[in-house]
Design an enzyme around this catalytic site. Structure first.
Site, PDB file in Angstrom:
ATOM      1  N   ARG A  76     -16.261 -47.822 -27.292  1.00 43.24           N
ATOM      2  CA  ARG A  76     -16.720 -49.186 -27.018  1.00 43.24           C
ATOM      3  C   ARG A  76     -17.333 -49.800 -28.281  1.00 43.24           C
ATOM      4  NH1 ARG A  76     -21.687 -51.585 -25.182  1.00 43.24           N
ATOM      5  NH2 ARG A  76     -21.448 -53.163 -23.545  1.00 43.24           N
ATOM      6  N   GLN A 107     -28.750 -52.044 -27.434  1.00 33.15           N
ATOM      7  CA  GLN A 107     -28.838 -51.996 -28.889  1.00 33.15           C
ATOM      8  C   GLN A 107     -30.044 -52.778 -29.400  1.00 33.15           C
ATOM      9  OE1 GLN A 107     -24.074 -52.094 -29.531  1.00 33.15           O
ATOM     10  NE2 GLN A 107     -25.263 -52.352 -31.379  1.00 33.15           N
ATOM     11  N   GLN A 159     -17.919 -56.680 -18.501  1.00 38.66           N
ATOM     12  CA  GLN A 159     -19.240 -56.753 -19.123  1.00 38.66           C
ATOM     13  C   GLN A 159     -19.168 -56.949 -20.637  1.00 38.66           C
ATOM     14  OE1 GLN A 159     -21.080 -53.881 -20.909  1.00 38.66           O
ATOM     15  NE2 GLN A 159     -22.976 -53.683 -19.750  1.00 38.66           N
ATOM     16  N   SER A 165     -26.957 -54.430 -21.158  1.00 39.09           N
ATOM     17  CA  SER A 165     -25.749 -54.301 -21.991  1.00 39.09           C
ATOM     18  C   SER A 165     -25.330 -52.832 -22.082  1.00 39.09           C
ATOM     19  CB  SER A 165     -26.010 -54.926 -23.370  1.00 39.09           C
ATOM     20  OG  SER A 165     -24.827 -54.940 -24.139  1.00 39.09           O
ATOM     21  N   LEU A 166     -25.373 -52.238 -23.269  1.00 41.87           N
ATOM     22  CA  LEU A 166     -25.038 -50.818 -23.420  1.00 41.87           C
ATOM     23  C   LEU A 166     -25.824 -49.957 -22.429  1.00 41.87           C
ATOM     24  CD1 LEU A 166     -24.019 -48.264 -25.007  1.00 41.87           C
ATOM     25  CD2 LEU A 166     -26.188 -48.449 -26.237  1.00 41.87           C
ATOM     26  N   HIS A 180     -20.652 -59.897 -26.118  1.00 42.48           N
ATOM     27  CA  HIS A 180     -20.658 -60.596 -24.816  1.00 42.48           C
ATOM     28  C   HIS A 180     -20.107 -62.020 -24.883  1.00 42.48           C
ATOM     29  CE1 HIS A 180     -22.592 -57.173 -23.034  1.00 42.48           C
ATOM     30  NE2 HIS A 180     -23.509 -57.198 -23.976  1.00 42.48           N
TER      31      HIS A 180
END
Length: 314
Positions: free
Chosen positions: A119, A13, A252, A94-95, A203
């Site tokens: 998500r 993102q 994660q 991440s994503l 996170h």
């Protein structure tokens, strides 16, 4: 044909922009067809959203996540159609780890679209707007940032969540604790510590409810063993067992992104070139700060893609 010194990295993102991939779509039919596939899963026109929508709309986490996944997978398919070399490794920030899983054959694209939409929705829902925050800290080592977060917590949640490169760490948590940690980091000698325009404290432990809610959907989705090793954010290692990958993708959500360690793991395995497969050039910039020996390419435009295909041909 695999290039044993090549890795693909997929952004998370923050890389989304209105009008992105317009030039690529004009040259590569894979862009439009991939966006069409995603739109049929989502129930709205994703391409129209990213070309004609507003930045505010595409910054909504529930929309950003499927949008960036789709953009990355579309560019990877264009790379393959252009005859680009297969990478020896993959990783995603991440994503972006979901994009890597699609690229490595772990799960079907349409399943990934459905999962990341959920998500994004659950992560946004986990902490009401205004109650969480994230901030970038520049110019402090990891240990100093972690100590500042411990000192600033005062019973609230604040922690280092993105280890992006040496001297660049993102912290996140409850808004008040992040504010205190910003001041503590500045007092400890940070060059800069500034809030990020992000809608939730990703996170952190505050995301655990989102992880718990997403877990059954991940569990019921078919995952395969990867055809190309993926270095995972949680522990900066590859994993071959589909069940273990499912567990890592749940973990994660509330665990730090160990990006510096991921890039160093790839470089330590013989990777010399990275292709950033997605909009923007954040990861290419970080790679140079993590390991000066790495050559990074971007492939957002047709010219960049053609140049990178040639540069990475074995």
């Amino acid at each position: 044909m695999t290039n044993s010194t090549l890795a693909f990295v997929f952004p998370g993102q923050g890389s989304q922009q209105i009008g992105m991939l317009a030039d690529a779509a004009a040259e590569f039919p894979q862009i439009s067809s991939t966006f069409d596939e995603a739109s049929s899963v989502l129930g709205y026109d994703l391409w129209n959203l990213c070309q004609q929508g507003t930045q505010e709309e595409i910054n909504l986490t529930e929309r950003t996540q499927p949008l960036l996944l789709t953009a990355s997978v579309a560019l990877y398919r264009a790379w393959q159609a252009k005859g680009g070399a297969a990478p020896a490794m993959m990783a995603g920030h991440s994503l972006g780890e979901w994009s890597a899983l699609v690229g490595s054959g772990v799960l079907a694209f349409e399943d990934a679209v459905a999962l990341v939409r959920e998500r994004g929705r659950l992560m946004q829902q986990a902490v009401p707007a205004g109650e969480g925050a994230m901030a970038a800290v520049i110019g402090l080592d990891d240990t100093a940032v972690e100590s500042a977060c411990e000192a600033a917590a005062e019973g609230d949640v604040v922690a280092a969540v993105n280890y992006n490169s040496p001297g660049q760490v993102v912290i996140a948590g409850s808004a008040a604790a992040v504010e205190r940690a910003i001041e503590t980091c500045k007092a400890a000698g940070a060059k800069r510590a500034m809030p990020l325009p992000v809608s939730a404290p990703f996170h952190t432990a505050l995301m655990r409810p989102a992880a718990d809610q997403l877990a059954p959907q991940i569990e019921s989705t078919v995952f395969h063993a990867p055809e190309i090793p993926v270095i995972h954010n949680v522990h900066a290692k590859p994993e071959s067992d589909p069940q273990a990958i499912k567990a890592l993708m749940v973990e994660q959500i509330y665990s730090p992104v160990r990006w510096t360690a991921c890039v160093r793991a790839m470089a330590g395995s013989g990777i010399e070139q990275l292709v950033e497969c997605g909009p923007g050039k954040v990861l290419a910039g970080l790679a140079k700060r993590i390991d000066r020996g790495l050559k990074a390419h971007n492939i957002e435009t047709p010219a960049q893609l053609t140049e990178a295909v040639e540069a990475t041909a074995e």
